[in-house]
Design a protein around this motif. Structure first.
Motif, PDB file in Angstrom:
ATOM      1  N   ALA A   1      23.839  69.787  80.088  1.00 12.66           N
ATOM      2  CA  ALA A   1      24.290  68.452  79.317  1.00 12.66           C
ATOM      3  C   ALA A   1      25.475  68.409  78.467  1.00 12.66           C
ATOM      4  CB  ALA A   1      23.477  67.166  79.609  1.00 12.66           C
ATOM      5  N   THR A   2      25.408  68.407  77.071  1.00 10.51           N
ATOM      6  CA  THR A   2      25.939  68.747  75.423  1.00 10.51           C
ATOM      7  C   THR A   2      26.890  70.040  76.066  1.00 10.51           C
ATOM      8  OG1 THR A   2      23.603  67.875  74.830  1.00 10.51           O
ATOM      9  CG2 THR A   2      25.796  69.538  73.621  1.00 10.51           C
ATOM     10  N   ALA A   3      27.068  70.535  76.638  1.00  8.39           N
ATOM     11  CA  ALA A   3      27.555  71.931  76.686  1.00  8.39           C
ATOM     12  C   ALA A   3      29.060  71.251  77.677  1.00  8.39           C
ATOM     13  CB  ALA A   3      27.596  73.376  77.364  1.00  8.39           C
ATOM     14  N   GLU A   4      28.135  70.245  78.528  1.00 11.16           N
ATOM     15  CA  GLU A   4      30.047  70.064  79.890  1.00 11.16           C
ATOM     16  C   GLU A   4      30.706  68.954  79.053  1.00 11.16           C
ATOM     17  OE1 GLU A   4      30.050  70.120  82.623  1.00 11.16           O
ATOM     18  OE2 GLU A   4      28.567  71.751  83.605  1.00 11.16           O
ATOM     19  N   ARG A   5      29.713  68.228  77.855  1.00 16.44           N
ATOM     20  CA  ARG A   5      30.638  67.304  77.250  1.00 16.44           C
ATOM     21  C   ARG A   5      31.496  67.625  76.511  1.00 16.44           C
ATOM     22  NH1 ARG A   5      29.662  65.290  72.462  1.00 16.44           N
ATOM     23  NH2 ARG A   5      27.073  65.615  72.147  1.00 16.44           N
ATOM     24  N   LEU A   6      30.794  69.191  76.040  1.00 14.24           N
ATOM     25  CA  LEU A   6      31.047  69.777  74.444  1.00 14.24           C
ATOM     26  C   LEU A   6      32.748  70.617  74.833  1.00 14.24           C
ATOM     27  CD1 LEU A   6      28.891  70.934  72.248  1.00 14.24           C
ATOM     28  CD2 LEU A   6      30.028  68.140  71.667  1.00 14.24           C
ATOM     29  N   SER A   7      32.445  70.921  76.896  1.00 13.15           N
ATOM     30  CA  SER A   7      33.751  71.693  77.147  1.00 13.15           C
ATOM     31  C   SER A   7      35.040  70.056  77.145  1.00 13.15           C
ATOM     32  CB  SER A   7      33.887  72.539  78.106  1.00 13.15           C
ATOM     33  OG  SER A   7      34.062  73.127  79.250  1.00 13.15           O
ATOM     34  N   LEU A   8      34.446  69.739  77.798  1.00 15.52           N
ATOM     35  CA  LEU A   8      35.767  68.359  77.958  1.00 15.52           C
ATOM     36  C   LEU A   8      36.325  67.792  76.963  1.00 15.52           C
ATOM     37  CD1 LEU A   8      34.041  66.234  80.844  1.00 15.52           C
ATOM     38  CD2 LEU A   8      35.924  67.407  81.261  1.00 15.52           C
ATOM     39  N   GLN A   9      35.756  68.131  75.549  1.00 11.63           N
ATOM     40  CA  GLN A   9      35.927  67.054  75.157  1.00 11.63           C
ATOM     41  C   GLN A   9      37.093  68.790  73.654  1.00 11.63           C
ATOM     42  OE1 GLN A   9      32.922  65.889  72.642  1.00 11.63           O
ATOM     43  NE2 GLN A   9      33.419  63.295  73.147  1.00 11.63           N
ATOM     44  N   GLY A  10      36.768  70.018  74.509  1.00 17.57           N
ATOM     45  CA  GLY A  10      37.527  71.067  73.518  1.00 17.57           C
ATOM     46  C   GLY A  10      36.585  72.079  72.571  1.00 17.57           C
ATOM     47  N   ASN A  11      35.086  70.648  72.306  1.00 21.69           N
ATOM     48  CA  ASN A  11      34.749  72.237  71.570  1.00 21.69           C
ATOM     49  C   ASN A  11      34.309  73.278  72.002  1.00 21.69           C
ATOM     50  OD1 ASN A  11      32.859  73.246  69.567  1.00 21.69           O
ATOM     51  ND2 ASN A  11      31.911  70.248  69.375  1.00 21.69           N
ATOM     52  N   VAL A  12      34.836  74.258  71.725  1.00 23.25           N
ATOM     53  CA  VAL A  12      35.038  74.995  72.205  1.00 23.25           C
ATOM     54  C   VAL A  12      33.193  76.389  72.152  1.00 23.25           C
ATOM     55  CG1 VAL A  12      35.459  77.743  72.869  1.00 23.25           C
ATOM     56  CG2 VAL A  12      37.067  75.986  72.884  1.00 23.25           C
ATOM     57  N   PRO A  13      32.793  76.675  70.205  1.00 19.94           N
ATOM     58  CA  PRO A  13      31.647  76.594  69.982  1.00 19.94           C
ATOM     59  C   PRO A  13      30.990  75.976  70.032  1.00 19.94           C
ATOM     60  CG  PRO A  13      33.828  76.642  68.131  1.00 19.94           C
ATOM     61  CD  PRO A  13      34.508  75.725  69.537  1.00 19.94           C
ATOM     62  N   GLY A  14      30.740  75.085  70.127  1.00 18.81           N
ATOM     63  CA  GLY A  14      29.423  74.010  70.366  1.00 18.81           C
ATOM     64  C   GLY A  14      29.342  73.967  71.830  1.00 18.81           C
ATOM     65  N   ALA A  15      30.377  74.254  72.955  1.00 22.43           N
ATOM     66  CA  ALA A  15      30.126  74.173  74.322  1.00 22.43           C
ATOM     67  C   ALA A  15      29.669  75.363  74.354  1.00 22.43           C
ATOM     68  CB  ALA A  15      31.126  74.037  75.345  1.00 22.43           C
ATOM     69  N   MET A  16      29.902  77.154  73.905  1.00 23.68           N
ATOM     70  CA  MET A  16      29.752  78.149  73.926  1.00 23.68           C
ATOM     71  C   MET A  16      27.861  78.062  73.752  1.00 23.68           C
ATOM     72  SD  MET A  16      31.242  81.750  73.043  1.00 23.68           S
ATOM     73  CE  MET A  16      30.677  81.507  70.920  1.00 23.68           C
ATOM     74  N   MET A  17      27.388  77.907  72.505  1.00 23.16           N
ATOM     75  CA  MET A  17      26.350  77.610  72.104  1.00 23.16           C
ATOM     76  C   MET A  17      25.634  76.753  73.295  1.00 23.16           C
ATOM     77  SD  MET A  17      24.995  76.365  68.664  1.00 23.16           S
ATOM     78  CE  MET A  17      24.926  74.557  68.767  1.00 23.16           C
ATOM     79  N   ASN A  18      25.526  75.438  73.504  1.00 23.43           N
ATOM     80  CA  ASN A  18      24.475  75.044  74.328  1.00 23.43           C
ATOM     81  C   ASN A  18      24.743  75.537  75.188  1.00 23.43           C
ATOM     82  OD1 ASN A  18      23.592  72.213  73.002  1.00 23.43           O
ATOM     83  ND2 ASN A  18      26.038  72.571  72.187  1.00 23.43           N
ATOM     84  N   ALA A  19      25.652  75.700  76.215  1.00 26.51           N
ATOM     85  CA  ALA A  19      25.416  76.983  77.462  1.00 26.51           C
ATOM     86  C   ALA A  19      24.350  77.933  77.262  1.00 26.51           C
ATOM     87  CB  ALA A  19      26.497  77.385  77.879  1.00 26.51           C
ATOM     88  N   ARG A  20      24.762  78.464  76.004  1.00 31.99           N
ATOM     89  CA  ARG A  20      23.976  79.837  76.179  1.00 31.99           C
ATOM     90  C   ARG A  20      22.135  79.694  76.421  1.00 31.99           C
ATOM     91  NH1 ARG A  20      27.077  83.791  71.690  1.00 31.99           N
ATOM     92  NH2 ARG A  20      28.853  84.268  73.711  1.00 31.99           N
ATOM     93  N   ILE A  21      22.061  77.824  75.410  1.00 37.47           N
ATOM     94  CA  ILE A  21      20.453  77.533  75.316  1.00 37.47           C
ATOM     95  C   ILE A  21      20.211  77.352  76.146  1.00 37.47           C
ATOM     96  CG2 ILE A  21      19.690  75.790  74.445  1.00 37.47           C
ATOM     97  CD1 ILE A  21      20.921  76.000  71.763  1.00 37.47           C
ATOM     98  N   ALA A  22      21.234  76.375  77.342  1.00 40.56           N
ATOM     99  CA  ALA A  22      20.854  76.247  78.751  1.00 40.56           C
ATOM    100  C   ALA A  22      20.277  76.747  79.740  1.00 40.56           C
ATOM    101  CB  ALA A  22      21.468  75.235  79.104  1.00 40.56           C
ATOM    102  N   ARG A  23      21.209  78.054  79.538  1.00 37.45           N
ATOM    103  CA  ARG A  23      21.431  79.731  79.983  1.00 37.45           C
ATOM    104  C   ARG A  23      19.990  80.261  80.489  1.00 37.45           C
ATOM    105  NH1 ARG A  23      25.587  84.252  79.734  1.00 37.45           N
ATOM    106  NH2 ARG A  23      24.349  83.603  77.680  1.00 37.45           N
ATOM    107  N   ASP A  24      19.761  80.438  78.632  1.00 35.74           N
ATOM    108  CA  ASP A  24      18.776  81.161  78.580  1.00 35.74           C
ATOM    109  C   ASP A  24      16.771  79.530  78.688  1.00 35.74           C
ATOM    110  OD1 ASP A  24      20.186  83.277  77.586  1.00 35.74           O
ATOM    111  OD2 ASP A  24      19.392  82.246  75.478  1.00 35.74           O
TER     112      ASP A  24
END
Length: 448
Positions: A393-416
């Motif tokens: 959910a954090t990755a979705e939010r940060l992606s919408l807000q244009g925070n690319v590093p934050g979206a990438m980091m949280n998406a990887r945590i979620a994927r793992d």
């Protein structure tokens, strides 16, 4: 974020100073725009599901198209419009830009202009190399002027085409063009006040308003819909939207001048409710909301308004039943669901968390572009110990807000942490890969 009339950062918008502006989100306003635009969208043979009408918090009188099939209306335009027909005229024009592919075809105007400038630079360089420095600089200036002139001519042609297309869509939808003419007269009045010369369009991106009126008047007056009045219910909805918007964007003292206490209309109650709420006069704001509810006890937007006032005033326990009633009256409105979900979380009552999760999941399924809904959903997942989905959910939010590093980091945590191959895992993988590509492009751009 607030809802209704919530402020969301608009950094993702791709137009002029919009990065410093805000998107105004409101369930009632968005439903109104959708219903208003649908007949014209269908007349333009576009898909209503693909066209999004967005309200931007900006006092200037403007509307524009960007990002594909997205129409952006400045709040100043809504405030300046005297009736719904004027808004329809502007909307039809913007749909003309979409149907004409003007955003995609921008290069047709910019391309030739760029080529002229480049050729002029080459000629100027040759002249300077030959020792004719002054001649070379003059040649450069002439080339830039020619390039700008060609580009402005192209944009004026696009505007004229959008005017004609908009007139056609209004006619096919059975909507009068009087509002379009009236709005152009408003713009013409601004041109007069700004002392814009009325005999030279060469340096303008748009034709002069007088020219546009002359080109459109006969078209509109010859249409069977010219004298057709707009439905009273539609005008009433527009008045509600305008009252609500006035209360939200104008200074409270100005709101009270425009909608004095003796005005007992729905728009007036709306405007004063927001003005009192913004001024921290909670009881006065609730009284205005209650006055609306006496007129229509089950109106979801009146219930939403009262629930928002109570919630933002710290009276969470009172807000929850009111917002539950709002969701019951409008079960498909994601912004109202999000507001109730927020209230349930704010109550700090663990027994409400399941209800909040269900609501927020429904909200993001219907509207994936609301960062605040994703934030609240992430809070719920975190409270219930579901760390991978909280990260998603954090990755979705940060992606919408244009925070690319934050979206990438949280998406990887979620994927793992998610079961491989599940829909949530696939979504986390998609965000991680897209963010990694964006991050690589940003890094390459910085190294240049």
């Amino acid at each position: 974020m607030r809802a209704p009339l919530a402020l969301l950062a608009a950094a993702a918008l791709l137009a002029q100073p919009v990065a410093a502006q805000s998107i105004l989100r409101d369930a009632e306003t968005e439903r109104f725009f959708d219903d208003l635009a649908r007949p014209m969208i269908e007349a333009a043979q576009l898909d209503p599901r693909s066209v999004e009408i967005v309200l931007v918090g900006d006092p200037s009188i403007n509307a524009f198209v960007t990002g594909g099939q997205n129409v952006f209306f400045h709040s100043g335009l809504i405030m300046a419009a005297d009736d719904v027909n004027e808004v329809e005229g502007v909307m039809a024009h913007e749909l003309g830009h979409i149907a004409g592919g003007h955003g995609v075809r921008f290069g047709e105007g910019a391309g030739p202009a760029t080529r002229i400038t480049l050729l002029s630079l080459l000629g100027a360089a040759a002249a300077v190399a030959a020792g004719a420095g002054e001649a070379g600089m003059a040649l450069l200036g002439m080339g830039q002027t020619a390039a700008m002139g060609k580009f402005l001519s192209f944009t004026r042609d696009q505007e004229s085409r959008a005017d004609q297309a908009g007139a056609r869509y209004l006619g096919l939808a059975g909507i009068s063009g009087k509002g379009s003419i009236d709005f152009f007269k408003k713009l013409q009045g601004q041109e007069f006040r700004l002392a814009i010369p009325q005999n030279n369009e060469y340096a303008r991106t748009h034709p002069l308003s007088g020219t546009r009126i002359a080109n459109l008047r006969d078209v509109y007056q010859g249409d069977p819909a010219w004298d057709r009045p707009r439905p009273a219910a539609l005008e009433a909805r527009f008045a509600r939207i305008k009252g609500k918007l006035t209360g939200f964007v104008e200074e409270p003292a100005r709101v009270m001048q425009l909608y004095p206490e003796y005005d007992k209309s729905v728009p007036a109650h709306y405007a004063r409710a927001y003005a009192w709420h913004r001024s921290a006069y909670v009881e006065a704001a609730v009284a205005e909301a209650d006055a609306l509810l006496r007129k229509a006890p089950d109106d979801p937007y009146f219930l939403e308004l009262k629930g928002q006032i109570l919630l933002e005033s710290g009276r969470v326990d009172e807000a929850i039943p009111t917002l539950r009633a709002a969701v019951k009256s409008a079960p498909d409105e994601p912004l109202i669901m999000t507001l109730l979900g927020h209230a349930l979380i704010a109550s700090e009552t663990e027994a409400f968390f399941g209800e909040a999760e269900t609501l927020l999941r429904r909200a993001v399924q219907r509207d994936r572009s609301n960062p605040f809904a994703w934030y609240q959903l992430g809070v719920i997942y975190d409270r219930t110990g579901d760390k991978p989905r909280a990260a998603l959910a954090t990755a979705e939010r940060l992606s919408l807000q244009g925070n690319v590093p934050g979206a990438m980091m949280n998406a990887r945590i979620a994927r793992d942490g998610l079961p491989k191959g599940t829909p949530d895992w696939i979504r986390a993988d998609d965000i991680a890969l897209a963010a990694a590509d964006d991050f690589d492009r940003m890094s390459r751009k910085k190294r240049r």
